[in-house]
Design a protein around this motif. Structure first.
Motif, short mmCIF file in Angstrom:
data_model
loop_
_atom_site.label_atom_id
_atom_site.label_comp_id
_atom_site.label_asym_id
_atom_site.label_seq_id
_atom_site.Cartn_x
_atom_site.Cartn_y
_atom_site.Cartn_z
N GLU A 295 28.14 -13.75 5.70
CA GLU A 295 27.91 -12.94 6.89
C GLU A 295 28.05 -13.79 8.14
N ILE A 296 27.52 -15.01 8.08
CA ILE A 296 27.64 -15.89 9.24
C ILE A 296 29.11 -16.21 9.50
N ARG A 297 29.89 -16.41 8.44
CA ARG A 297 31.31 -16.72 8.62
C ARG A 297 31.99 -15.59 9.36
N ARG A 298 31.61 -14.37 9.07
CA ARG A 298 32.20 -13.24 9.79
C ARG A 298 31.84 -13.32 11.27
N GLU A 299 30.60 -13.73 11.55
CA GLU A 299 30.17 -13.81 12.93
C GLU A 299 30.89 -14.90 13.70
N ARG A 300 31.55 -15.84 12.99
CA ARG A 300 32.34 -16.86 13.69
C ARG A 300 33.33 -16.22 14.64
N ASN A 301 33.84 -15.06 14.28
CA ASN A 301 34.91 -14.44 15.04
C ASN A 301 34.42 -13.28 15.89
N SER A 302 33.14 -13.29 16.24
CA SER A 302 32.61 -12.24 17.10
C SER A 302 33.22 -12.34 18.49
N ASP A 303 33.46 -11.18 19.11
CA ASP A 303 34.01 -11.18 20.46
C ASP A 303 32.95 -10.98 21.53
N GLU A 304 31.68 -10.95 21.13
CA GLU A 304 30.63 -10.82 22.14
C GLU A 304 30.46 -12.14 22.86
N PRO A 305 30.53 -12.14 24.21
CA PRO A 305 30.30 -13.39 24.93
C PRO A 305 28.90 -13.92 24.65
N THR A 306 28.79 -15.25 24.56
CA THR A 306 27.54 -15.87 24.16
C THR A 306 26.81 -16.44 25.37
N THR A 307 25.58 -16.01 25.58
CA THR A 307 24.77 -16.54 26.67
C THR A 307 23.87 -17.64 26.13
N ARG A 308 23.83 -18.78 26.80
CA ARG A 308 23.03 -19.91 26.34
C ARG A 308 22.16 -20.39 27.49
N GLY A 309 20.88 -19.98 27.50
CA GLY A 309 20.00 -20.40 28.57
C GLY A 309 19.54 -21.83 28.45
N ASP A 310 19.65 -22.41 27.23
CA ASP A 310 19.13 -23.76 27.02
C ASP A 310 20.23 -24.79 26.93
N ARG A 311 21.38 -24.47 27.43
CA ARG A 311 22.49 -25.40 27.31
C ARG A 311 22.34 -26.55 28.29
N SER A 312 23.08 -27.62 28.02
CA SER A 312 23.10 -28.73 28.96
C SER A 312 23.95 -28.37 30.15
N PRO A 313 23.79 -29.05 31.30
CA PRO A 313 24.59 -28.73 32.48
C PRO A 313 26.08 -28.87 32.19
N PRO A 314 26.91 -27.97 32.77
CA PRO A 314 28.35 -28.06 32.53
C PRO A 314 28.92 -29.34 33.10
N SER B 15 40.60 -8.58 24.95
CA SER B 15 39.20 -8.91 25.22
C SER B 15 38.99 -9.25 26.69
N TRP B 16 37.76 -9.67 26.98
CA TRP B 16 37.37 -10.02 28.33
C TRP B 16 37.86 -11.40 28.73
N ARG B 17 38.54 -12.09 27.83
CA ARG B 17 38.93 -13.47 28.08
C ARG B 17 40.13 -13.57 29.03
N ARG B 18 40.32 -14.78 29.52
CA ARG B 18 41.52 -15.12 30.27
C ARG B 18 42.72 -15.15 29.31
N PRO B 19 43.95 -15.21 29.82
CA PRO B 19 45.13 -15.33 28.93
C PRO B 19 45.04 -16.58 28.07
N LEU B 20 45.56 -16.49 26.85
CA LEU B 20 45.47 -17.63 25.93
C LEU B 20 46.23 -18.84 26.47
N SER B 21 47.28 -18.60 27.23
CA SER B 21 48.00 -19.73 27.83
C SER B 21 47.08 -20.52 28.75
N ALA B 22 46.15 -19.83 29.43
CA ALA B 22 45.20 -20.54 30.29
C ALA B 22 44.23 -21.39 29.47
#
Length: 512
Positions: A7-26, A116-123
């Motif tokens: 089931e987790i492997r299927r979720e690898r390819n989810s198209d839902e954008p992921t929000t991460r409040g605890d991430r390190s600074p970009p 999807s909501w993403r930018r072009p793959l070339s980008a």
């Protein structure tokens, strides 16, 4: 793997954008607030020979009209040379004999990107290869998912419907696959040429645990896929083919509670059954594409790499894939399962990675799993690694894009692999790179230094910039009478008639 892992492997390819409040600074050097490559590219008219070439053939006229768009921002100059690679034992070598190791990233399916909501793959490819953002991917793995092939409209290439990773074998048609290639795959592969990066075209199935690789409908589908795809890129030295992303069963230990050992005799029989099944697929690719490196996976989600050197497939220029994530404790130490075979055959780790909160088998940390992967790659330094996944949604993720914009922020720290892999690639950006002539074997043609980019004895790269385009046709025509051409007729005898002249200009044009 347990069912939870499936089931987790299927979720690898989810198209839902992921929000991460605890991430390190970009990372400030990794800001993605840049325009899409498509928006900054322009077409330009041809001068010299192309302007004069009223040679009366439809083929030449078509070549002139098909002048590919060039990047106006200099991206074509920042990449690496991508000559043909040839297997030599357990390594790949360029035409000059240099050992080449291709380190890079996975991206997502090109048609999935378009819907999807993403930018072009070339980008995204632009990002992964941009030294101004401290990224130095030398190879891009492009998964082609059956569900995304089906989504493509054969008339205009548009995509519609609910996204799905996979469909039943035999669902997509040749017409849909051809439309997918024309509108989605071919542009991405060509963009890889422009930025100077190799790419892997990957037939991508991985989530239907009930689908056996011995299924006759699957066999028919794989043959259709490679009969259609393989000839499309057979002349592209920067393209490698991956036969089947992750075959699952049958494999030894597949039943719940059944003991399992990749090194055991039962596992060896699994490999032999897999080889018997997949050899015709390898042969199908080779029937259409003589030189492209072919990468072969294995059962249980491409985890049987150990057996590759013991029972190789038949064919030339073959390599073998391995997939392993942080939570695959049964595949440790990595050297026992993927390192040992790499000492005898070329091995591509075309999927690996970790994420702190992704669930089994993806869960891992930088200090433990990132360090373990890095130590493995340093010890077995002929392995070609491509991390999964250069994306903010397909797990393990490398970016945050919480507001669904086209601006991606790099993730790092203990829980995310983005900063670690960026540093790894940057530290090795000059290591094991391919060359066409070692920087010295060139022929002066007017003001240019012509080079042999594919090792065939013909110096098609007249301008010496690492690729052959219409600019080279111009330069060749303008310098046809130069000493370099006239004193090296074999090097410029593109039509094979034993002499050098105007017909060679035409032949070079036909093959651009």
């Amino acid at each position: 793997m347990t069912m939870n892992e499936h089931e987790i492997r299927r979720e690898r390819n989810s198209d839902e954008p992921t929000t991460r409040g605890d991430r390190s600074p970009p990372n400030a050097t990794d800001s993605d607030a840049v325009s899409s490559p498509e928006s900054s590219r322009t077409r330009h008219s041809r001068r010299g020979f192309l302007a004069m070439a009223g040679v009366g053939t439809a083929g030449v006229a078509a070549s002139v009209l098909a002048d590919p768009a060039r990047a106006a921002d200099g991206t074509a100059d920042r990449g690496i040379e991508t000559p043909w690679l040839e297997r030599d034992g357990n390594v790949l070598r360029d035409p000059t004999g240099n050992e080449v190791v291709l380190r890079g990233v996975n991206v997502i399916d090109p048609a999935r990107t378009a819907r999807s909501w993403r930018r072009p793959l070339s980008a995204t490819i632009d990002h992964a290869t941009d030294p101004n953002r401290n990224w130095y991917a030398r190879i891009i793995r492009i998964p082609v998912q059956t569900g995304d092939i089906v989504s493509v409209d054969t008339d205009d290439g548009s995509v519609s419907g609910e996204p799905q990773n996979e469909v039943d074998p035999g669902t997509f048609t040749k017409a849909q696959l051809e439309a997918y290639i024309e509108h989605h795959l071919r542009p991405v592969v060509e963009y890889c040429t422009e930025v100077g990066v190799y790419c892997i075209v990957d037939y991508h199935r991985h989530s239907d645990t009930s689908l056996e690789y011995t299924d006759p409908d699957l066999d028919e589908e794989v043959r259709l896929f490679w009969n259609t795809v393989a000839p499309e890129f057979a002349d592209d030295s920067h393209v490698l083919y991956e036969v089947y992303n992750e075959p699952i069963g049958p494999y030894a230990g597949q039943e719940p509670g059944e003991e399992y050992d990749v090194h055991g005799a039962d596992a060896e029989q699994t490999w032999l059954e897999w080889r018997e099944t997949a050899q015709p697929w390898v042969d199908t690719i080779r029937d259409h594409a003589e030189r492209n490196v072919v990468i072969i996976g294995s059962p249980r989600w491409s985890q049987y790499t150990y057996w590759a050197p013991h029972h190789e497939f038949n064919g030339e220029n073959l390599a073998y894939a391995g997939h392993v994530y942080a939570g695959h404790d049964g595949l440790r130490p990595l050297g026992d399962y993927f390192g040992e075979p790499s000492e005898q055959v070329p091995v591509f780790l075309t999927e690996f990675g970790y994420q702190g909160d992704a669930g089994t088998p993806l869960t891992g940390t930088t200090s433990e799993d990132g360090a373990a992967f890095e130590a493995f790659f340093d010890e077995y330094d002929t392995v070609h690694p491509q991390i999964w996944c250069f994306d903010p949604a397909w797990q393990p993720i490398m970016f945050d894009s919480a507001d669904d914009t086209q601006k991606w922020d790099l993730l790092g720290g203990e829980d995310y692999q983005g900063e670690w892999w960026q540093t790894y690639l940057a530290d090795r950006r000059t290591d094991d790179l391919p060359e066409t002539n070692g920087g010295s074997d060139s022929i002066a043609v007017g003001d240019y230094e012509a080079r042999d980019t594919d090792g065939d004895g013909r110096y098609e790269d007249i301008t010496g910039d690492g690729e052959t385009t219409h600019e080279d046709v111009d330069a060749f025509f303008e310098n046809l009478e130069s000493d370099g051409v006239q004193t090296n007729p074999d090097a410029f005898d593109f039509d094979g008639n034993g002499r050098t002249g105007f017909s060679d200009v035409i032949e070079l044009l036909r093959n651009v």
